[in-house]
Design an enzyme around this catalytic site. Structure first.
Site, PDB file in Angstrom:
ATOM      1  N   ASP A 143       0.814  -1.228   0.000  1.00  0.00           N
ATOM      2  CA  ASP A 143       0.000   0.000   0.000  1.00  0.00           C
ATOM      3  C   ASP A 143       0.841   1.269   0.000  1.00  0.00           C
ATOM      4  O   ASP A 143       0.508   2.255   0.667  1.00  0.00           O
ATOM      5  CB  ASP A 143      -0.953   0.009   1.207  1.00  0.00           C
ATOM      6  CG  ASP A 143      -2.013  -1.074   1.116  1.00  0.00           C
ATOM      7  OD1 ASP A 143      -2.353  -1.473  -0.007  1.00  0.00           O
ATOM      8  OD2 ASP A 143      -2.486  -1.532   2.176  1.00  0.00           O
ATOM      9  N   ALA A 144       1.932   1.238  -0.739  1.00  0.00           N
ATOM     10  CA  ALA A 144       2.827   2.406  -0.751  1.00  0.00           C
ATOM     11  C   ALA A 144       3.174   2.854  -2.167  1.00  0.00           C
ATOM     12  O   ALA A 144       4.050   3.696  -2.345  1.00  0.00           O
ATOM     13  CB  ALA A 144       4.111   2.086   0.018  1.00  0.00           C
TER      14      ALA A 144
END
Length: 325
Positions: free
Chosen positions: A269-270
Site C-alpha cells: 500500500d505504498a
C-alpha cells in the site's frame, strides 16, 4: 419614383441574381456536397527533459499534417528540468495515416530524448486488455463489470480471477457466463498464493486490476509480470491498515473517510497514488451506513483511476508520485 421604390427594385434584382448563381452552381456539380472530412480523435502524451521549443514542435507536428489541437496540458515542475504534456487533437486519417503518425511522434521523441511518448487513436487502436483479481467482496468487481457492459469502461476484460469460490448461480457468475468472460477460482493459502498460475492466466494482458483482492503479490510476481497493476485501498493511505478497516475507522470516530487507488509495488500500500476520493461522515452514521459510504467511494475511485489510465492521463513523476492530467 421615390427612394424606397428604387431600393426595392435593386434588392429584387440582387435576389434574382443570387438565386440564378446558386442554380448555376448546382447544375454544374460545383455545389459542395460535404462540408468537412470525417475527423478522428487522437491523444498524445510526452515526457522528456525540459528544453526550449518543445510545445512549438509538438504543435507543428500536428498542424503540419492538417490536425487541430483541441486541448493541451503541460506540467514543468520547478527546478526539475523535466517536461510533461498531454494533447488531444482531431485529424483526417486520409491526410495523416496512423502509421505515419506513429513515425512522426517517434521522430519527436528521438529529437528530445523522451522518456515516454505515446500516441493513441481510440477508434483505431485496440482497447487495453485487463484481468480483474477479486476476493470475497463483490462491490468493486460488480461495479467494473456493469460499467464495462455499459461501455463506460474502455477495456476488454480477459478474465476474472478470485481466491473465493463463488457458487454457480451467483450474480457475478451468471453475468460472466452471459458475456463469455472466464472465471478462475484459485484457492490460496499462506504457503501457496498460486502466483505461477495467475501469471499464466494474465500473460496477454496490458495491466491488472485488484478489485479488493485480499492477497499480497510478491516481488517475484511483480517483476515477472512487468506491467502496471492498479489497486484500490479502503482509506486515505496509510490510515487503518489490517483487518476490518471500516470498523477501525468507525470506532475511532473519524469525520472524513476516503479511498485511494494506486499502483502496486513491493512495499504494501505504498505505490504511486493515481486517485483519491473523500466523503464526510458524522455521529449520525451507524456502522452499516459508514461501510456503505466507504464502499461507494472505493467503486468510484477505482473506476476513475482505470479510466484515467486508459485515457493516457497518468504519468510517473519522481520516485513515488504521478502526474494525472
Amino acid at each position: 419614383m421615390n427612394h424606397f421604390q428604387r431600393f426595392a427594385r435593386k434588392s429584387h434584382k440582387v435576389i434574382r441574381l443570387t438565386k440564378r448563381s446558386l442554380t448555376s452552381l448546382k447544375s454544374h456539380g460545383d455545389y459542395p456536397k460535404t462540408l468537412s472530412p470525417v475527423l478522428i480523435h487522437g491523444i498524445h502524451v510526452f515526457h522528456c527533459p525540459d528544453v526550449v521549443g518543445i510545445v512549438a514542435k509538438l504543435s507543428d507536428c500536428i498542424a503540419s499534417r492538417g490536425g487541430n489541437i483541441l486541448s493541451a496540458d503541460v506540467f514543468v515542475p520547478e527546478n526539475k528540468q523535466v517536461f510533461y504534456s498531454r494533447s488531444e487533437f482531431v485529424f483526417d486519417p486520409h491526410k495523416w495515416p496512423r502509421t505515419q503518425m506513429e513515425d512522426d511522434f517517434l521522430n519527436l521523441a528521438s529529437m528530445f530524448n523522451a522518456m515516454r511518448s505515446v500516441v493513441q487513436v481510440p477508434v483505431m487502436d485496440p482497447k487495453y486488455k485487463i484481468a480483474i483479481l477479486a476476493s470475497r467482496q463483490d462491490h468493486c468487481l460488480v461495479d467494473l463489470l456493469h460499467q464495462w457492459q455499459d461501455g463506460r469502461l474502455p477495456v476488454d476484460i480477459t478474465c476474472v480471477i478470485s481466491n473465493h469460490d463463488r457458487g454457480p448461480n451467483t450474480h457475478v457468475l451468471r453475468f460472466l457466463e452471459r458475456h463469455g468472460i472466464p472465471y478462475h477460482y484459485l484457492r490460496t493459502s499462506v504457503a501457496n498464493k498460486r502466483e505461477p498460475e495467475i501469471l499464466e492466466l494474465v500473460e496477454n494482458t496490458n495491466f491488472l486490476v485488484l478489485a479488493r483482492y485480499m492477497q499480497t503479490l510478491s516481488g517475484s510476481f511483480l517483476k515477472t509480470y512487468g506491467k502496471d497493476i492498479i489497486n484500490i485501498h479502503h482509506g486515505l493511505l496509510p490510515s487503518f491498515k489490517g483487518g476490518n478497516p471500516s470498523k477501525q475507522a468507525f470506532e475511532a470516530g473519524v469525520k472524513l473517510i476516503g479511498a485511494t487507488s494506486h499502483f502496486v509495488t513491493e512495499e504494501l500500500d505504498a505505490g504511486p497514488i493515481i486517485e483519491q476520493m473523500v466523503e464526510r461522515v458524522s455521529h449520525r452514521d451507524n456502522l452499516q451506513s459508514f461501510v456503505q459510504k466507504s464502499e461507494n467511494l472505493e467503486k468510484q475511485c477505482l473506476a476513475k483511476a482505470i479510466k484515467s489510465y486508459c485515457e493516457l492521463r497518468v504519468l510517473p513523476y519522481e520516485t513515488n508520485k504521478t502526474v494525472v492530467f
